[in-house]
Motif scaffolding. Structure first.
Motif, PDB file in Angstrom:
ATOM      1  N   ASP A  37     -10.817  11.730 -11.057  1.00 58.02           N
ATOM      2  CA  ASP A  37     -11.743  11.909  -9.930  1.00 58.02           C
ATOM      3  C   ASP A  37     -10.984  12.044  -8.611  1.00 58.02           C
ATOM      4  OD1 ASP A  37     -14.317  12.382  -9.003  1.00 58.02           O
ATOM      5  OD2 ASP A  37     -14.567  10.289  -8.400  1.00 58.02           O
ATOM      6  N   GLY A  38      -9.809  12.668  -8.667  1.00 57.49           N
ATOM      7  CA  GLY A  38      -9.027  12.924  -7.468  1.00 57.49           C
ATOM      8  C   GLY A  38      -8.102  11.797  -7.069  1.00 57.49           C
ATOM      9  N   LYS A  39      -8.210  10.650  -7.717  1.00 59.87           N
ATOM     10  CA  LYS A  39      -7.346   9.526  -7.360  1.00 59.87           C
ATOM     11  C   LYS A  39      -5.902   9.857  -7.716  1.00 59.87           C
ATOM     12  CE  LYS A  39     -10.996   6.211  -7.956  1.00 59.87           C
ATOM     13  NZ  LYS A  39     -11.681   5.399  -8.921  1.00 59.87           N
ATOM     14  N   GLY A  40      -5.004   9.550  -6.801  1.00 60.29           N
ATOM     15  CA  GLY A  40      -3.586   9.761  -7.060  1.00 60.29           C
ATOM     16  C   GLY A  40      -3.077  11.143  -6.727  1.00 60.29           C
ATOM     17  N   HIS A  41      -3.853  11.934  -5.975  1.00 59.11           N
ATOM     18  CA  HIS A  41      -3.404  13.262  -5.542  1.00 59.11           C
ATOM     19  C   HIS A  41      -2.813  13.155  -4.144  1.00 59.11           C
ATOM     20  CE1 HIS A  41      -5.999  14.431  -8.847  1.00 59.11           C
ATOM     21  NE2 HIS A  41      -5.518  15.647  -8.768  1.00 59.11           N
ATOM     22  N   PHE A  42      -1.536  13.527  -3.987  1.00 59.32           N
ATOM     23  CA  PHE A  42      -0.845  13.392  -2.713  1.00 59.32           C
ATOM     24  C   PHE A  42      -0.083  14.669  -2.352  1.00 59.32           C
ATOM     25  CE2 PHE A  42      -1.298   9.156  -4.397  1.00 59.32           C
ATOM     26  CZ  PHE A  42      -1.739   8.439  -3.305  1.00 59.32           C
ATOM     27  N   HIS A  43       0.114  14.839  -1.057  1.00 61.59           N
ATOM     28  CA  HIS A  43       0.967  15.910  -0.536  1.00 61.59           C
ATOM     29  C   HIS A  43       2.033  15.249   0.331  1.00 61.59           C
ATOM     30  CE1 HIS A  43       2.361  19.691   1.075  1.00 61.59           C
ATOM     31  NE2 HIS A  43       2.332  19.133   2.271  1.00 61.59           N
ATOM     32  N   VAL A  44       3.290  15.651   0.128  1.00 58.70           N
ATOM     33  CA  VAL A  44       4.413  15.137   0.903  1.00 58.70           C
ATOM     34  C   VAL A  44       5.068  16.279   1.644  1.00 58.70           C
ATOM     35  CG1 VAL A  44       6.728  14.134   0.732  1.00 58.70           C
ATOM     36  CG2 VAL A  44       4.882  13.207  -0.651  1.00 58.70           C
ATOM     37  N   ARG A  45       5.237  16.093   2.941  1.00 51.90           N
ATOM     38  CA  ARG A  45       6.042  16.995   3.765  1.00 51.90           C
ATOM     39  C   ARG A  45       7.199  16.163   4.276  1.00 51.90           C
ATOM     40  NH1 ARG A  45       7.318  18.010   8.631  1.00 51.90           N
ATOM     41  NH2 ARG A  45       7.869  20.089   9.310  1.00 51.90           N
ATOM     42  N   ILE A  46       8.428  16.588   3.926  1.00 51.49           N
ATOM     43  CA  ILE A  46       9.608  15.801   4.241  1.00 51.49           C
ATOM     44  C   ILE A  46      10.726  16.698   4.749  1.00 51.49           C
ATOM     45  CG2 ILE A  46      10.298  15.862   1.798  1.00 51.49           C
ATOM     46  CD1 ILE A  46      11.551  13.055   2.218  1.00 51.49           C
ATOM     47  N   VAL A  47      11.425  16.235   5.776  1.00 54.21           N
ATOM     48  CA  VAL A  47      12.576  16.932   6.337  1.00 54.21           C
ATOM     49  C   VAL A  47      13.734  15.938   6.329  1.00 54.21           C
ATOM     50  CG1 VAL A  47      13.532  18.121   8.339  1.00 54.21           C
ATOM     51  CG2 VAL A  47      11.088  18.334   7.826  1.00 54.21           C
ATOM     52  N   SER A  48      14.836  16.318   5.680  1.00 57.43           N
ATOM     53  CA  SER A  48      15.965  15.403   5.535  1.00 57.43           C
ATOM     54  C   SER A  48      17.287  16.167   5.482  1.00 57.43           C
ATOM     55  CB  SER A  48      15.803  14.592   4.253  1.00 57.43           C
ATOM     56  OG  SER A  48      16.936  13.793   4.008  1.00 57.43           O
ATOM     57  N   ALA A  49      18.305  15.577   6.064  1.00 57.93           N
ATOM     58  CA  ALA A  49      19.657  16.139   5.962  1.00 57.93           C
ATOM     59  C   ALA A  49      20.145  16.105   4.518  1.00 57.93           C
ATOM     60  CB  ALA A  49      20.611  15.361   6.863  1.00 57.93           C
TER      61      ALA A  49
END
Length: 81
Positions: free
Chosen positions: A33-45
């Motif tokens: 039911d949509g639980k546990g859906h994530f989006h990650v935007r990450i900027v790293s050296a």
């Protein structure tokens, strides 16, 4: 869960930018039911000189144990400095 994701990514990849969005509302009616859906935007050296696939693998490695144990689906937008 979003806070745990943030914590692990900060510890492992020392990002200069990090955004973790719970996108479960977009997936209502889907698996879990949509639980546990994530989006990650990450900027790293840490991503410098690496292909997108290798960047994604680094994110997954940092989140080891959470996939299928709190995270059902994860979209990743990973960039180098």
């Amino acid at each position: 869960m979003a806070e745990e994701i943030r914590h692990r990514l900060f510890e492992a990849l020392h990002p200069v930018e990090l955004e973790v969005l719970d996108e479960g509302y977009k997936h209502a009616g889907h698996a879990n039911d949509g639980k546990g859906h994530f989006h990650v935007r990450i900027v790293s050296a840490s991503f410098a000189g690496l292909s997108p696939l290798k960047r994604h693998r680094m994110v997954y490695a940092a989140l080891e144990g959470l996939m299928d144990n709190g995270i059902h689906a994860l979209s990743i937008d990973a960039h180098a400095i």
